[in-house]
Design a protein around this motif. Structure first.
Motif: not given
Lengths: 257, 290, 345
Positions: A221-222, A236-237
C-alpha cells in the motif's frame, strides 16, 4: 492510525553509520514495503524494530507507546513477529514444533505445570494444536509435512514454515525480511497470496523488505525507500516508481546492471 | 611483610608459566572459538616424552627438548586432523566436548603407560636461588619464569609480524572473508594447534620441573582456563597479565589461608570476574551481528 | 489419517494401544523383577535407575538446552550431603530429604549459573568447572559438617515402619522416583517450556524474537537439571548408605557427560540408553581386565581406573564424531529396518 512509528532513528557501529535520521511508519492493516539497494540499512532497521540494535538516538513507537528501550523478547509479547532473511528455523525440530514456538507468548505454563502436564498445560497444548491446524497449517498448506524435521524441507517450504511460525501468535505487526528471496515464480505467487490472506483474516500490519519489485508493487500500500541508511522517498508504489531520485539511486542502477 | 613479598614474587614467577599455557588456549580460541580442554594433557604427555628422552634414554637435554616439541606438534596435528576437523560446522559445545573427551582419554592412556605415581624430573634448571634485592626466589621457579617469558615473547612477536600471524588474525576476525581472500583456513587452524603444541610442550616440561611429573599434571591447565576468562578471551595481552595475576593470587592465598586453598583460588577469581566484569578484565563487549 | 481427531491423539503420551500394552508389561516386570530377580541384578538396576535420573538432568542442560556443564557430579554431591545431613542430624524421612536435596542443589546451581548465563558464550563451562572444584573443596574441607574425607554414614531409609536396607527394598524406592522424573522430563519437552529450551540450543536470538527470555530460560533449565542431580545424589546417599567427597569427583562428571552423549543428546530414551550403557561399561571393563590380568599378570586395581578414563574419553570422542545423535539414532535405524523388512533391503 499507525501501528509502528519510527522517529528519527540513527544507528552506528564503531563509527560507521548504518542508519541516519530514518523516519517511517506502518499504517494499521496495511502492507508497507521497505526497499533500497544492498547495504541501504533495511535489515538494520528491522533489527532496531526487533530490539537487537539500540539506536543512538530516535524512538520506536508501537501503537503510540515508546518501545525503544523494551528488550527483544518483550516485544514479542507486544505483538511483533518476524521472519529472517536467511531462514532462521530451529533445525533439529519438526515443522509442528517450530510453529508451536511461535505461540510462546500466547501460552502460560511454567515448568512445574509443564512437567506434570495435567489441567491447564494439557488444555493449553491441545487448544494450541487445534488452532495451528485450523489457522496456519490449512492456510499455508503444510498438512503433508507437519511431522517432518525442517531441515529435510526445500528452501521454499522452509520460508513458508517460518511465515507460519510468525503468524501463529496472530501478530499485530509482522516483519518480513525478503520472504520470497530464492523462490521460483510459482512459489512467489503462493507466498504473496498467503501474506494477503493473513492480512485479510487478522488485519495484520505488515512491514516488508523485498528485492522483487514486481511483488513490492503488487502487494504494498505504501513504499519507503532507503539509500545509504537515509530516507530518500516514500509514497504509493506509483509515486515511488516515478520519483527521479529513486530511479537514479536504485531502479536506475538496477536497469544499468 | 618480607614473607608476603617473597610469596608475591614467587607467585608472579609461577604465573609466567600460566601465561604461556594461557597463550596456548587463546590462539586456538581465536581461530576456532573453542576451548581446547586437552591442553593440559598435551602438556602432560610432553613432559613424559621429555622425561623418557632425558632420563630413560639419557639424551642431552637439547635433543630431548627438540624431540619433545616434535612429538607434541605431531600429536596436536593428529588431533586437529582426526578429531577437530570432522567436527567443523558443528555446534561449538560439541567441539568443546570433543577436546574434553580427548583430554580424558590421553590422561587415561598416560596412566596406563607410565603409571599414576609421581616421578621426579631431572633438573635442567639450576636450583641456585635468585635474589631480587632482599627477596629470595627459588631458582627453578625464577628460571622457569625466564624461559616462559622468552617463549611467550617469541610467539607473540611471530603472531604479530609473520605472514602466517597476520593470516591468523584475519581468520580470527572474519572466517568467511579470509577464506574468500585466499587464506587457507584449514592451514591456519593447524597452525594454531602447532603454536599451542609448542607452548604446551615447553610449559609441560617447566611445570614438571618445578613440581613433579604425574598423569594429573595437566589439571593445572584447567586452572589456567579460568585465567583465560579473567583476561577476556579476545585480548592476548590481557590473558598474559591474568596469568601473572593468578600465579600471584595462588601463592598469596596459599600463604595466607593454607595450601589447600591454592587450587580453587583461580576459580573463585574467575567467578568474581564473571559476576562483575562479564567480558573479562581486559575484554571488550563484542558488537553483535545478526 | 489426517482427520480432525487424529491430532488430539497425536499429542497424547501413548499414541497407540500397542504402546499402552507395552507400558503395562513394563510395569509388571518392574514390580516382579526385584521380588524374584537375582540379588546383584536388582542391585545393578537400582544403580541404573539413579544413573538414569542424573543423566536425564544433564541431558536437560546439555542435550536439550545446549549448555555445557562439567560440574554435574559436584551437584550430585550437594544433593547427597544435603540428604545425609538432614537424615543424620534431624532424623528426617527420605520423602522430605530427597526434595530438599533437589531444591538446595537447584539453588546452588542457580548461584553458580547466574553470573555466566547472563552473557552469551561458553562461560557456563568455566562456571561449572569452578563449581566442580569449589564444591569438592567444600566437601573435603568443611570438616565440622561433612566429616571431611571420612564422610557421613546414613541409617537406611524407612517408610511405613519398613526399613529399606536391602537392594530389593531400595529398588522399590529408586525406581518409582526415576519413572516419575523421566515422565516429568518427557512432558516438559512436549510443552512450552521444553520447546523454549530446545529453541535456545538451536538459535538463541530467534528464540528471543519469539518471546523467550533467554537468561530466565537458561537458568530454569540449569536449575531443573541441577534438581535432578540433587535428587540422584540424595538417592545415592541412601543407596550406598555413606557419602564421601571422593564419590563426586570430576571423573563422575565425565561419566555422566559420556552417558548423555552416548545415549543421545536431547532425547528421553537417550538418557535411558546412555545410562544403561554406561552403568554396564565399568562392569564389562572389570571383567576384561580380570581376564587379561590373570593371563598376563597385570595389576587389576592399578589399571582399572585409568582404563575407565580412557574408555569414557574415547566414547565421548567417537560418538561425537561418528554418531552425534547417540544410541537413540542407532536404535531408531534398527527399528525402522525391522519394521520395513523385508520390503527394504
Amino acid at each position: 492510525m499507525d501501528v509502528l512509528e519510527i522517529d528519527n532513528i540513527s544507528l552506528s557501529f564503531g563509527g560507521v553509520n548504518a542508519l541516519t535520521d530514518v523516519s517511517m511508519s506502518a499504517a494499521a492493516g496495511k502492507i508497507t514495503a521497505v526497499i533500497g539497494p544492498n547495504g541501504a540499512g533495511k535489515t538494520s532497521l528491522f533489527n532496531v524494530v526487533s530490539g537487537f540494535y539500540k539506536p543512538n538516538h530516535g524512538a520506536v513507537r508501537m501503537a503510540g507507546v515508546d518501545i525503544t528501550a523494551v528488550r527483544p523478547h518483550r516485544r514479542a509479547f507486544l505483538g511483533i513477529a518476524r521472519t529472517f532473511q536467511n531462514v532462521a528455523l530451529f533445525r533439529g525440530m519438526t515443522v509442528l514444533d517450530n510453529i508451536k514456538l511461535g505461540a510462546h507468548t500466547t501460552l502460560r505454563s511454567g515448568p512445574l505445570a509443564a512437567g506434570v502436564f495435567l489441567g491447564r498445560t494439557r488444555r493449553e497444548e491441545s487448544a494450541l494444536r487445534e488452532q495451528i491446524e485450523r489457522e496456519v497449517i490449512s492456510l499455508l498448506e503444510l498438512d503433508h509435512i507437519r511431522h517432518k524435521p525442517v531441515q529435510e524441507l526445500s528452501y521454499g517450504l522452509q520460508k513458508r514454515v517460518e511465515l507460519a511460525r510468525a503468524l501463529v501468535m496472530r501478530p499485530k505487526l509482522l516483519l518480513l525480511d525478503e520472504p520470497v528471496a530464492g523462490m521460483n515464480r510459482e512459489e512467489k505467487g503462493e507466498l504473496s497470496h498467503f501474506i494477503l490472506e493473513a492480512r485479510e483474516r487478522w488485519q495484520t500490519t505488515v512491514l516488508l523488505i523485498e528485492h522483487d519489485m514486481g511483488m513490492v508493487m503488487d502487494l504494498s500500500d505504501r513504499v519507503v525507500v532507503l539509500n545509504f541508511g537515509r530516507n530518500i522517498a516514500a509514497g504509493t508504489s506509483y509515486e515511488v516508481k516515478h520519483n527521479p531520485e529513486v530511479i537514479s539511486a536504485y531502479l536506475g542502477r538496477a536497469e544499468a546492471s | 611483610m618480607q614473607i608476603f613479598l617473597e610469596y608475591s614474587a614467587l607467585g608472579i614467577a609461577a604465573g609466567g608459566v600460566y601465561a604461556l599455557i594461557a597463550l596456548g588456549f587463546v590462539v586456538i580460541f581465536k581461530a576456532s572459538q573453542t576451548f581446547n580442554f586437552a591442553m593440559g594433557e598435551m602438556m602432560m604427555v610432553s613432559a613424559y616424552v621429555y622425561f623418557m628422552c632425558v632420563v630413560l634414554m639419557g639424551w642431552n637435554w637439547m635433543v630431548g627438548l627438540a624431540v619433545t616439541i616434535a612429538v607434541s606438534v605431531l600429536i596436536a596435528l593428529v588431533m586437529e586432523r582426526l578429531i577437530l576437523r570432522p567436527m567443523l560446522g558443528r555446534p561449538i559445545i560439541s567441539l568443546v566436548m570433543v577436546t574434553f573427551g580427548a583430554g580424558i582419554m590421553m590422561r587415561g592412556i598416560a596412566s596406563i603407560i607410565w603409571g599414576s605415581d609421581t616421578d621426579q624430573m631431572p633438573s635442567f634448571l639450576s636450583r641456585d636461588p635468585v635474589m631480587l634485592g632482599e627477596l629470595f626466589i627459588p631458582g627453578k621457579t625464577a628460571r622457569a619464569f625466564a624461559v616462559a617469558v622468552a617463549v611467550v615473547v617469541g610467539l607473540v612477536l611471530y603472531f604479530r609480524y609473520s605472514r602466517a600471524g597476520v593470516a591468523l588474525r584475519a581468520t580470527a576476525a572474519d572466517q568467511t572473508t579470509s577464506f574468500a581472500m585466499g587464506i587457507n583456513v584449514h592451514r591456519i587452524f593447524a597452525m594454531t594447534w602447532v603454536i599451542a603444541a609448542i607452548s604446551g610442550a615447553i610449559s609441560g616440561i617447566l611445570m614438571a620441573s618445578i613440581n613433579s611429573l604425574s598423569p594429573s599434571l595437566g589439571l593445572v591447565a584447567l586452572n589456567v582456563l579460568a585465567v583465560v576468562i579473567l583476561g577476556g578471551m579476545d585480548s592476548i595481552g590481557g590473558v598474559l597479565v591474568a596469568g601473572l595475576i593468578v600465579g600471584w593470587l595462588e601463592a598469596v592465598t596459599g600463604y595466607l589461608l593454607g595450601s589447600e586453598w591454592r587450587d580453587i583460588t583461580p576459580y573463585i577469581a574467575a567467578l568474581l570476574v564473571l559476576l562483575t566484569r562479564p567480558h573479562g578484565l581486559f575484554g571488550t563487549k563484542p558488537i553483535e551481528r545478526i | 489419517m489426517q482427520i480432525t481427531t487424529s491430532y488430539i491423539q497425536d499429542e497424547a503420551l501413548f499414541r497407540t494401544r500397542g504402546q499402552i500394552v507395552w507400558a503395562v508389561l513394563l510395569g509388571a516386570v518392574l514390580v516382579l523383577f526385584p521380588i524374584f530377580g537375582p540379588g546383584h541384578w536388582v542391585y545393578f538396576c537400582g544403580l541404573l535407575a539413579i544413573n538414569i535420573i542424573a543423566t536425564t538432568g544433564l541431558n536437560i542442560i546439555t542435550g536439550y538446552t545446549g549448555l555445557l556443564s562439567l560440574g554435574h557430579a559436584a551437584f550430585m554431591g550437594v544433593g547427597a550431603y544435603t540428604a545425609a545431613l538432614l537424615a543424620v542430624h534431624f532424623n528426617m524421612p527420605f520423602y522430605l530429604t530427597l526434595p530438599a536435596a533437589g531444591a538446595l542443589t537447584a539453588l546452588v546451581g542457580v548461584a553458580f549459573g547466574l553470573p555466566s548465563l547472563r552473557i552469551r558464550g561458553l562461560y557456563l563451562v568455566i562456571a561449572t568447572l569452578a563449581a566442580q572444584f569449589i564444591l569438592h573443596f567444600v566437601f573435603v574441607e568443611w570438616d565440622s559438617l561433612t566429616k571431611g574425607d571420612v564422610g557421613l554414614v546414613l541409617e537406611p531409609a524407612r517408610i511405613f515402619g519398613i526399613t529399606l536396607n536391602t537392594e530389593r527394598h531400595m529398588f522399590f524406592l529408586v525406581t518409582p522416583v526415576a519413572i516419575v522424573m523421566l515422565l516429568f522430563a518427557h512432558n516438559l519437552f512436549r510443552s512450552r517450556v521444553g520447546r523454549a529450551f530446545v529453541a535456545i540450543r538451536e538459535r538463541d536470538l530467534t528464540a528471543e524474537v519469539l518471546g523467550v527470555h533467554l537468561v530466565k530460560y537458561k537458568l530454569m533449565s540449569f536449575a531443573i537439571g541441577s534438581f535432578y542431580a540433587g535428587v540422584a545424589g540424595g538417592l545415592m546417599a541412601y543407596f550406598f548408605r555413606f557419602v564421601i567427597p571422593e564419590q563426586y569427583g570430576l571423573l563422575l562428571s565425565v561419566f555422566f557427560l559420556a552417558s548423555v552423549i552416548v545415549g543421545g543428546m536431547g532425547s528421553t530414551l537417550g538418557s535411558i540408553l546412555g545410562a544403561l550403557f554406561m552403568t554396564i561399561l565399568p562392569e564389562v571393563l572389570r571383567l576384561i581386565v580380570q581376564l587379561f590380568g590373570d593371563t598376563y599378570g597385570v595389576d587389576v586395581t592399578k589399571v582399572l581406573v585409568p582404563l575407565r578414563e580412557t574408555v569414557f574419553g574415547l566414547l565421548i570422542v567417537l560418538f561425537l564424531i561418528f554418531a552425534p545423535h547417540g544410541l537413540v539414532q542407532i536404535w531408531e535405524r534398527i527399528r525402522l529396518a525391522v519394521a520395513t523388512w523385508p520390503l527394504k533391503g
